[in-house]
Design a protein around this motif. Structure first.
Motif, PDB file in Angstrom:
ATOM      1  N   PRO A   3       8.751  11.243 -10.128  1.00 36.01           N
ATOM      2  CA  PRO A   3       9.516  10.582 -11.370  1.00 36.01           C
ATOM      3  C   PRO A   3       8.847   9.363 -11.999  1.00 36.01           C
ATOM      4  CG  PRO A   3      10.835  10.834  -9.225  1.00 36.01           C
ATOM      5  CD  PRO A   3       9.198  11.247  -8.909  1.00 36.01           C
ATOM      6  N   ASP A   4       8.943   9.196 -13.222  1.00 36.70           N
ATOM      7  CA  ASP A   4       8.483   7.981 -13.903  1.00 36.70           C
ATOM      8  C   ASP A   4       8.945   6.867 -13.016  1.00 36.70           C
ATOM      9  OD1 ASP A   4       7.398   9.938 -15.799  1.00 36.70           O
ATOM     10  OD2 ASP A   4       9.457   9.518 -17.354  1.00 36.70           O
ATOM     11  N   GLU A   5       9.876   6.698 -12.514  1.00 35.20           N
ATOM     12  CA  GLU A   5      10.279   5.183 -11.912  1.00 35.20           C
ATOM     13  C   GLU A   5       9.202   5.150 -10.724  1.00 35.20           C
ATOM     14  OE1 GLU A   5      14.018   3.430  -9.228  1.00 35.20           O
ATOM     15  OE2 GLU A   5      14.372   5.392 -10.429  1.00 35.20           O
ATOM     16  N   SER A   6       9.153   6.548  -9.844  1.00 37.16           N
ATOM     17  CA  SER A   6       7.961   6.292  -8.958  1.00 37.16           C
ATOM     18  C   SER A   6       6.741   5.736  -9.556  1.00 37.16           C
ATOM     19  CB  SER A   6       7.915   7.511  -8.161  1.00 37.16           C
ATOM     20  OG  SER A   6       9.158   7.867  -7.325  1.00 37.16           O
ATOM     21  N   LYS A   7       6.215   6.547 -10.592  1.00 36.26           N
ATOM     22  CA  LYS A   7       4.960   6.061 -11.184  1.00 36.26           C
ATOM     23  C   LYS A   7       5.047   4.833 -11.492  1.00 36.26           C
ATOM     24  CE  LYS A   7       4.275  10.532 -13.050  1.00 36.26           C
ATOM     25  NZ  LYS A   7       3.952  11.375 -14.294  1.00 36.26           N
ATOM     26  N   ALA A   8       6.148   4.415 -11.977  1.00 38.81           N
ATOM     27  CA  ALA A   8       6.059   2.856 -12.301  1.00 38.81           C
ATOM     28  C   ALA A   8       6.223   1.714 -11.285  1.00 38.81           C
ATOM     29  CB  ALA A   8       7.346   2.335 -13.410  1.00 38.81           C
ATOM     30  N   GLU A   9       6.619   2.221 -10.045  1.00 45.08           N
ATOM     31  CA  GLU A   9       6.626   1.439  -8.827  1.00 45.08           C
ATOM     32  C   GLU A   9       5.077   1.386  -8.373  1.00 45.08           C
ATOM     33  OE1 GLU A   9       9.489   3.294  -6.503  1.00 45.08           O
ATOM     34  OE2 GLU A   9      11.217   2.067  -7.631  1.00 45.08           O
ATOM     35  N   SER A  10       4.592   2.623  -8.174  1.00 39.21           N
ATOM     36  CA  SER A  10       3.150   2.703  -7.645  1.00 39.21           C
ATOM     37  C   SER A  10       2.132   1.794  -8.436  1.00 39.21           C
ATOM     38  CB  SER A  10       2.779   3.955  -7.789  1.00 39.21           C
ATOM     39  OG  SER A  10       3.330   4.799  -6.841  1.00 39.21           O
ATOM     40  N   ARG A  21       0.896  -1.160  -0.215  1.00 35.98           N
ATOM     41  CA  ARG A  21      -0.201   0.122  -0.036  1.00 35.98           C
ATOM     42  C   ARG A  21       0.825   1.166  -0.095  1.00 35.98           C
ATOM     43  NH1 ARG A  21      -5.069   1.761   0.058  1.00 35.98           N
ATOM     44  NH2 ARG A  21      -5.007   2.797   2.070  1.00 35.98           N
ATOM     45  N   SER A  22       1.951   1.290   0.762  1.00 30.64           N
ATOM     46  CA  SER A  22       3.145   2.393   0.910  1.00 30.64           C
ATOM     47  C   SER A  22       3.355   2.710  -0.535  1.00 30.64           C
ATOM     48  CB  SER A  22       3.946   2.037   1.947  1.00 30.64           C
ATOM     49  OG  SER A  22       3.382   1.982   3.041  1.00 30.64           O
ATOM     50  N   MET A  23       3.682   1.788  -1.260  1.00 30.11           N
ATOM     51  CA  MET A  23       4.383   1.881  -2.484  1.00 30.11           C
ATOM     52  C   MET A  23       3.329   2.342  -3.460  1.00 30.11           C
ATOM     53  SD  MET A  23       7.074   1.853  -4.160  1.00 30.11           S
ATOM     54  CE  MET A  23       8.201   0.983  -2.882  1.00 30.11           C
ATOM     55  N   ALA A  24       2.055   1.785  -3.239  1.00 30.53           N
ATOM     56  CA  ALA A  24       1.140   2.219  -4.273  1.00 30.53           C
ATOM     57  C   ALA A  24       0.725   3.546  -4.180  1.00 30.53           C
ATOM     58  CB  ALA A  24      -0.151   1.219  -3.735  1.00 30.53           C
ATOM     59  N   LEU A  25       0.614   4.074  -3.007  1.00 28.95           N
ATOM     60  CA  LEU A  25       0.191   5.407  -2.629  1.00 28.95           C
ATOM     61  C   LEU A  25       1.406   6.325  -2.923  1.00 28.95           C
ATOM     62  CD1 LEU A  25      -1.970   4.780   0.550  1.00 28.95           C
ATOM     63  CD2 LEU A  25      -2.729   5.240  -1.768  1.00 28.95           C
ATOM     64  N   LEU A  26       2.664   6.096  -3.172  1.00 28.95           N
ATOM     65  CA  LEU A  26       3.723   6.943  -3.217  1.00 28.95           C
ATOM     66  C   LEU A  26       3.599   8.031  -4.233  1.00 28.95           C
ATOM     67  CD1 LEU A  26       6.640   7.640  -2.349  1.00 28.95           C
ATOM     68  CD2 LEU A  26       7.595   6.012  -4.239  1.00 28.95           C
ATOM     69  N   SER A  27       3.091   7.912  -5.457  1.00 27.90           N
ATOM     70  CA  SER A  27       2.795   8.882  -6.364  1.00 27.90           C
ATOM     71  C   SER A  27       1.579   9.718  -5.934  1.00 27.90           C
ATOM     72  CB  SER A  27       2.331   8.318  -7.913  1.00 27.90           C
ATOM     73  OG  SER A  27       3.569   7.430  -8.246  1.00 27.90           O
ATOM     74  N   ASP A  28       0.603   9.347  -5.211  1.00 25.57           N
ATOM     75  CA  ASP A  28      -0.430  10.244  -4.818  1.00 25.57           C
ATOM     76  C   ASP A  28       0.060  11.203  -3.761  1.00 25.57           C
ATOM     77  OD1 ASP A  28      -2.652   9.327  -6.416  1.00 25.57           O
ATOM     78  OD2 ASP A  28      -2.442   7.479  -5.357  1.00 25.57           O
ATOM     79  N   VAL A  29       0.860  10.492  -2.719  1.00 26.94           N
ATOM     80  CA  VAL A  29       1.524  11.392  -1.652  1.00 26.94           C
ATOM     81  C   VAL A  29       2.295  12.490  -2.160  1.00 26.94           C
ATOM     82  CG1 VAL A  29       2.949  11.242   0.385  1.00 26.94           C
ATOM     83  CG2 VAL A  29       1.183   9.409  -0.068  1.00 26.94           C
ATOM     84  N   LYS A  30       3.177  12.271  -3.283  1.00 28.30           N
ATOM     85  CA  LYS A  30       3.972  13.124  -3.722  1.00 28.30           C
ATOM     86  C   LYS A  30       3.224  14.234  -4.338  1.00 28.30           C
ATOM     87  CE  LYS A  30       8.338  10.328  -4.380  1.00 28.30           C
ATOM     88  NZ  LYS A  30       9.213  11.239  -3.604  1.00 28.30           N
ATOM     89  N   GLN A  31       2.322  13.884  -5.081  1.00 28.20           N
ATOM     90  CA  GLN A  31       1.602  14.855  -5.850  1.00 28.20           C
ATOM     91  C   GLN A  31       0.787  15.898  -4.887  1.00 28.20           C
ATOM     92  OE1 GLN A  31      -0.885  12.491  -8.307  1.00 28.20           O
ATOM     93  NE2 GLN A  31       0.203  12.441  -9.971  1.00 28.20           N
ATOM     94  N   ALA A  32       0.387  15.108  -3.611  1.00 29.91           N
ATOM     95  CA  ALA A  32      -0.518  15.998  -2.523  1.00 29.91           C
ATOM     96  C   ALA A  32       0.585  16.966  -2.119  1.00 29.91           C
ATOM     97  CB  ALA A  32      -0.923  14.899  -1.620  1.00 29.91           C
ATOM     98  N   ARG A  33       1.860  16.591  -1.997  1.00 29.09           N
ATOM     99  CA  ARG A  33       2.917  17.689  -1.497  1.00 29.09           C
ATOM    100  C   ARG A  33       3.365  18.443  -2.586  1.00 29.09           C
ATOM    101  NH1 ARG A  33       6.343  12.901   1.717  1.00 29.09           N
ATOM    102  NH2 ARG A  33       4.914  12.397   3.381  1.00 29.09           N
ATOM    103  N   ALA A  34       2.757  18.439  -3.902  1.00 26.72           N
ATOM    104  CA  ALA A  34       3.096  19.225  -4.836  1.00 26.72           C
ATOM    105  C   ALA A  34       5.019  19.142  -5.167  1.00 26.72           C
ATOM    106  CB  ALA A  34       2.910  20.743  -4.528  1.00 26.72           C
ATOM    107  N   GLU A  35       5.092  17.774  -5.161  1.00 25.85           N
ATOM    108  CA  GLU A  35       6.333  17.279  -5.536  1.00 25.85           C
ATOM    109  C   GLU A  35       6.378  16.639  -6.963  1.00 25.85           C
ATOM    110  OE1 GLU A  35       7.922  14.477  -2.782  1.00 25.85           O
ATOM    111  OE2 GLU A  35       7.880  15.704  -1.026  1.00 25.85           O
ATOM    112  N   ILE A  36       7.571  16.716  -7.426  1.00 24.55           N
ATOM    113  CA  ILE A  36       7.804  16.105  -9.021  1.00 24.55           C
ATOM    114  C   ILE A  36       7.736  14.520  -8.745  1.00 24.55           C
ATOM    115  CG2 ILE A  36       8.921  15.960 -10.947  1.00 24.55           C
ATOM    116  CD1 ILE A  36      10.066  18.687 -10.501  1.00 24.55           C
TER     117      ILE A  36
END
Length: 469
Positions: free
Chosen positions: A298-305, A281-296
């Motif tokens: 990376p494509d690698e994070s999106k793929a992992e999620s 779950r933590s890995m799946a939500l990684l992209s959403d958490v970064k977006q919520a923090r207005a962080e960029i």
């Protein structure tokens, strides 16, 4: 679409080593809406020394040495101010025959000096929200605050505040100017010179979030305060001074462990544990958490999620953590295509609100068959009658699709939608809005085996439909 509390849980669940985040609760921070009468003037564009250099030069003091003597400042400092004026195209500097320097204003400089001389103080009345926990003035607008009736309607907890009246000494010109500077607005041209009078116009509340943490034995309970998505240590400190969780009436019972999920023993053996699911779950939500923090992201994070989401979706029997329940309920209300069934002992208006009713109606308009069962004890004192009425009204509008029944005494907490079945200790329709409830480490089981889901659905449908006869 994720429940905002799910993102908060992912952000702060590991904030306190040795403690577990049990719940996230809506709360109300007491505020006073103040009308503040101030003496203010237009914010000047130049530093004070630069202003006086311009105004003295405009008055005919043109020699650098004379400016230094009149201002009582070292020539080097005056020379720096002149250089700043030259960079703005306000002044020209030329060498005189006697070795001194002469300064003259450009047309732009003359206009600037005239404008500075014309600025005069004026009285203004401004509105500010005053924080009754930290006892400080804030920049929250009136529109961000809610009234006592809404706090009561939502059934949310109110933080303990001071009973003192806010006075002129509690709101200073310096504090107001700091708020103006924090707005980072180039159009702000006002500087507060003095606070003349303050008047409390209304006692209101700022909606916030409380994070409830506890250790494994329930001996240590901590409450974090989240405002606008950020932890506020100053509010937590004041809360602890007032008695912390105990003073707020927050009770934790870690001994009341969740009941074992009533699923076939063969499924229990195949059940993926909470620890394994939490990691995915933590890995799946990684992209959403970064977006919520207005962080960029990376494509690698999106793929992992995406990979983690695919792995979670492929698991046929697994644990469901306390915060994932909210996300899965929202998924069911938003995306169910054929069927939706909810069994929950109590129903609270904090859950069955405008959004909930709108989502149910949307599903019904799409032809989804919906069953809701509730009931514990001989009456509905644990539920909100207004929420029950709203569901009953919806039932009248969709009698062929929506089945609502009160059972005599149900301990079950069930959510079934399409090919998903969750059995749990989590109260689906009353996890918010009950200030008397005890906080526990809730856990459930998600089953995605079609024949098992169909059997459970048929069983609970019979239970509900028998209650209608």
């Amino acid at each position: 679409m994720l429940d905002p509390d799910v993102l908060l849980a992912e952000t702060f669940s590991r904030d306190r080593p040795g403690l577990t985040l049990l719940d996230i609760e809506d709360a109300a921070l007491p505020m006073s809406w103040m009308l503040v009468e101030v003496l203010a003037q237009e914010r000047k564009r130049l530093a004070l020394l630069d202003e006086f250099v311009l105004r003295f030069v405009d008055a005919g003091i043109s020699r650098e040495t004379e400016l230094s003597q009149i201002l009582g400042i070292e020539p080097l400092i005056v020379r720096s101010a002149i250089a700043d004026g030259m960079s703005r195209d306000y002044v020209d500097r030329r060498a005189a025959q006697d070795g001194d320097w002469r300064v003259a204003l450009t047309p732009e400089g003359h206009n600037a000096a005239t404008d500075l001389a014309s600025v005069s103080p004026k009285e203004l009345t401004l509105g500010y929200a005053y924080d009754r926990i930290t006892w400080s003035v804030t920049a929250f607008p009136r529109s961000a605050l809610i009234g006592r009736d809404e706090v009561k309607e939502r059934g949310i907890r109110t933080l303990i505040s001071r009973s003192n009246e806010v006075s002129e000494s509690d709101i200073t010109a310096a504090a107001l100017n700091r708020l103006l500077e924090q707005q980072n607005d180039d159009e702000i041209r006002v500087e507060i010179l003095a606070v003349k009078r303050v008047v409390a116009k209304a006692h209101l509340f700022l909606p916030i979030k409380l994070l409830v943490y506890a250790d494994s034995e329930g001996r240590e309970v901590q409450v974090g305060v989240v405002i606008d998505g950020e932890l506020s240590r100053s509010h937590e400190l004041e809360l602890n001074k007032a008695g912390g969780a105990e003073a707020l009436g927050i009770h934790v019972d870690v001994a009341a462990l969740p009941d074992e999920a009533p699923i076939p023993s063969g499924l229990v053996r195949d059940r993926v544990s909470a620890a394994e699911v939490e990691q995915l779950r933590s890995m799946a939500l990684l992209s959403d958490v970064k977006q919520a923090r207005a962080e960029i992201v990376p494509d690698e994070s999106k793929a992992e999620s995406e990979q983690a989401i695919a792995e979670l979706d492929a698991i046929s029997v697994r644990s469901v953590g306390v915060f994932e329940h909210r996300d899965l309920l929202l998924d069911a209300l938003t995306n169910s295509n054929q069927r939706l069934l909810i069994v929950s002992p109590w129903i609270k208006r904090a859950i069955v609100n405008d959004e909930f009713i709108a989502l149910l109606e949307r599903r019904l308009n799409s032809g989804v068959r919906i069953h809701i069962a509730h009931g514990y004890g001989s009456d509905d004192r644990g539920s909100d009658l207004s929420a029950l009425r709203r569901l009953a009204d919806l039932r009248k509008r969709f009698p062929q699709l929506f089945f609502l029944v009160r059972l005599s005494n149900t301990h079950a907490k069930i959510l079934i939608w399409d090919e998903n079945w969750i059995t749990t200790s989590f109260n689906w329709l009353s996890f918010k809005g009950d200030r008397e409830r005890t906080y526990r480490m809730e856990e459930g089981t998600l089953v995605r085996i079609p024949e098992q889901v169909n059997e459970a659905y048929s069983r609970y449908c019979r239970l509900i439909e028998d209650g209608l006869t």
